[in-house]
Design a protein around this motif. Structure first.
Motif, PDB file in Angstrom:
ATOM      1  N   HIS A   3     134.562  15.189   7.804  1.00  0.00           N
ATOM      2  CA  HIS A   3     133.588  15.584   8.822  1.00  0.00           C
ATOM      3  C   HIS A   3     132.181  15.133   8.435  1.00  0.00           C
ATOM      4  CE1 HIS A   3     131.632  17.989  11.889  1.00  0.00           C
ATOM      5  NE2 HIS A   3     130.873  18.531  10.955  1.00  0.00           N
ATOM      6  N   GLN A   4     131.789  15.376   7.162  1.00  0.00           N
ATOM      7  CA  GLN A   4     130.432  15.017   6.761  1.00  0.00           C
ATOM      8  C   GLN A   4     130.222  13.504   6.764  1.00  0.00           C
ATOM      9  OE1 GLN A   4     132.641  16.584   4.941  1.00  0.00           O
ATOM     10  NE2 GLN A   4     132.744  15.899   2.812  1.00  0.00           N
ATOM     11  N   ARG A   6     131.634  11.430   8.910  1.00  0.00           N
ATOM     12  CA  ARG A   6     131.433  11.057  10.315  1.00  0.00           C
ATOM     13  C   ARG A   6     129.997  11.327  10.742  1.00  0.00           C
ATOM     14  NH1 ARG A   6     136.447  11.645  14.149  1.00  0.00           N
ATOM     15  NH2 ARG A   6     138.168  11.295  12.714  1.00  0.00           N
ATOM     16  N   ASP A   7     129.482  12.493  10.353  1.00  0.00           N
ATOM     17  CA  ASP A   7     128.111  12.835  10.713  1.00  0.00           C
ATOM     18  C   ASP A   7     127.134  11.805  10.170  1.00  0.00           C
ATOM     19  OD1 ASP A   7     128.997  15.037  12.054  1.00  0.00           O
ATOM     20  OD2 ASP A   7     128.480  16.477  10.479  1.00  0.00           O
ATOM     21  N   GLN A   8     127.337  11.394   8.916  1.00  0.00           N
ATOM     22  CA  GLN A   8     126.443  10.398   8.320  1.00  0.00           C
ATOM     23  C   GLN A   8     126.571   9.048   9.024  1.00  0.00           C
ATOM     24  OE1 GLN A   8     127.525  10.412   4.180  1.00  0.00           O
ATOM     25  NE2 GLN A   8     126.755  12.488   3.830  1.00  0.00           N
ATOM     26  N   GLU A  30     122.398  11.302  19.207  1.00  0.00           N
ATOM     27  CA  GLU A  30     123.469  11.581  18.248  1.00  0.00           C
ATOM     28  C   GLU A  30     124.620  12.341  18.903  1.00  0.00           C
ATOM     29  OE1 GLU A  30     122.565  13.126  14.436  1.00  0.00           O
ATOM     30  OE2 GLU A  30     120.764  11.921  14.156  1.00  0.00           O
ATOM     31  N   THR A  31     124.279  13.289  19.783  1.00  0.00           N
ATOM     32  CA  THR A  31     125.322  14.050  20.480  1.00  0.00           C
ATOM     33  C   THR A  31     126.166  13.145  21.363  1.00  0.00           C
ATOM     34  OG1 THR A  31     123.932  16.037  20.474  1.00  0.00           O
ATOM     35  CG2 THR A  31     125.760  15.980  22.037  1.00  0.00           C
ATOM     36  N   GLN A  34     128.449  11.038  19.192  1.00  0.00           N
ATOM     37  CA  GLN A  34     129.581  11.818  18.691  1.00  0.00           C
ATOM     38  C   GLN A  34     130.672  11.934  19.756  1.00  0.00           C
ATOM     39  OE1 GLN A  34     127.752  15.477  17.474  1.00  0.00           O
ATOM     40  NE2 GLN A  34     127.364  14.780  15.368  1.00  0.00           N
ATOM     41  N   ASN A  38     133.759   9.601  18.355  1.00  0.00           N
ATOM     42  CA  ASN A  38     134.786  10.366  17.645  1.00  0.00           C
ATOM     43  C   ASN A  38     136.206  10.041  18.113  1.00  0.00           C
ATOM     44  OD1 ASN A  38     133.663  11.843  15.502  1.00  0.00           O
ATOM     45  ND2 ASN A  38     132.828  13.380  16.901  1.00  0.00           N
TER      46      ASN A  38
END
Length: 364
Positions: A3-4, A6-8, A30-31, A34, A38
């Protein structure tokens, strides 16, 4: 992909897009990324990280006695020490070309040979394990000088066949390995002492030409009908000599118990008649800790008799007499906590004791 990660990744993509359009990245950007990326990442990872059978070396490092530290140090100090431990072990795994599979509580599981295989996977895993113990010894010296908690780790290393790839669903998935080799490594780790590195039979046989070993222990583990042999790694001989720093003075794993006992003092090889009662709270292959009703000076000899529930717990059919020597003693509320070393115990009694401890370890 975790998960982290993907966020990066998405944050980096947002930054690149913002730079191309000459505007700072926004939360809305960013939203949106995602939501759009994703599902594509899920599809890509499932296709690119198909589950395959391969050989890998699994390394598991776990903090010894972390729960007891919570009684003596405030949470902020423990959290800082824990994060420092995760930082150091993670950096060493990356440095030696391993893959951090997961954090499990205060344990770290790392892979060498998956997802990328190299001819020297085992050697790199062993060097990493030694470097972990050497690094922990160094930061513990610094921690003690600053009045901070010291953390000691036990490490297990095993080599074997695994199934590696992306496991999960479209909702959540991650790259990992499963199989008997993974389960055995987890069981092995429970037997490691502070500062110790244990090798399985497979890892030892493959590395025996370039390592030095210490104690060898046969244990019974869950899922195995025959005893498993564990080898203590003392040093790696080449390409450069690396020694595991000596830390733990104990000779065996320890388990928490609550067993009744009776004992009598032994003076000048004569067993005194007066009988006392207490409870065993910590048990190992070669000694125990017990809460006793009186102070016993160091080197005092006693004859211990396990009673009732203690006998049945250990699987003893008749009363078992064990001679022991007092190592040290200190007062606690309502009793005196006494550290004892066995000086004489029958072969069958010792086998039953060891089997009982091994069962508690793999059940935990």
């Amino acid at each position: 992909m975790q998960h982290q990660d993907r966020d990066q990744f998405i944050a980096s993509v947002a930054l690149v897009i913002a730079e191309l359009y000459g505007q700072p990245p926004t939360l809305n950007l960013e939203t949106t990324l995602q939501q759009r990326l994703n599902p594509l990442l899920d599809s890509f990872l499932f296709e690119s990280q198909a589950i395959v059978a391969t050989e890998a070396t699994i390394l598991i490092a776990d903090i010894r006695g972390f729960t007891s530290l919570t009684e003596f140090f405030p949470p902020p100090a423990l959290i800082a020490s824990l994060n420092r431990y995760f930082q150091i072990t993670s950096e060493l795994v990356n440095h030696h070309g391993g893959w951090i599979d997961k954090f499990m509580g205060d344990a770290v599981m790392a892979l060498f040979g998956a997802p990328q295989s190299r001819p020297d996977d085992l050697k790199r895993a062993l060097i990493c394990a030694v470097d972990m113990q050497r690094s922990m010894a160094r930061i513990n010296r610094e921690a003690e000088a600053n009045g901070e908690p010291s953390l000691y780790i036990g490490v297990a290393v095993n080599t074997g066949k695994v199934m590696a790839g992306s496991f999960g669903s479209s909702v959540y998935n991650e790259y990992t390995v499963i199989g008997d080799a993974v389960n055995l490594t987890s069981r092995m780790e429970a037997y490691s002492l502070r500062g110790q590195i244990l090798l399985s039979e497979a890892s030892y046989q493959a590395a025996r030409d370039f390592i030095e070993i210490g104690a060898v222990n046969q244990v019974q583990v869950k899922g195995k009908s025959q005893p498993v042999t564990l080898y203590e790694l003392r040093a790696i001989k080449h390409p450069v000599r690396l020694e595991v720093p000596p830390i733990e003075i104990r000779k065996s794993p320890r388990v928490q118990v609550d067993l009744p006992l009776a004992f009598r003092r032994v003076e000048c090889k004569r067993i005194l008649t007066e009988r006392y009662f207490g409870r065993v709270n910590d048990l190992g292959y070669f000694g125990m800790n017990a809460d006793l009703p009186l102070v016993l000076p160091p080197h005092t000899e006693i004859l211990i008799n396990l009673l009732g529930a203690g006998m049945s717990e250990l699987g003893l059919e008749t009363a078992s007499d064990v001679y022991a020597r007092v190592l040290r003693c200190h007062q606690i509320p309502g009793a005196y906590r006494t550290h004892l070393e066995f000086t004489s115990i029958g072969t069958r009694g010792h086998q039953q004791l060891k089997h009982y401890i091994d069962q508690l370890l793999w059940r935990g």
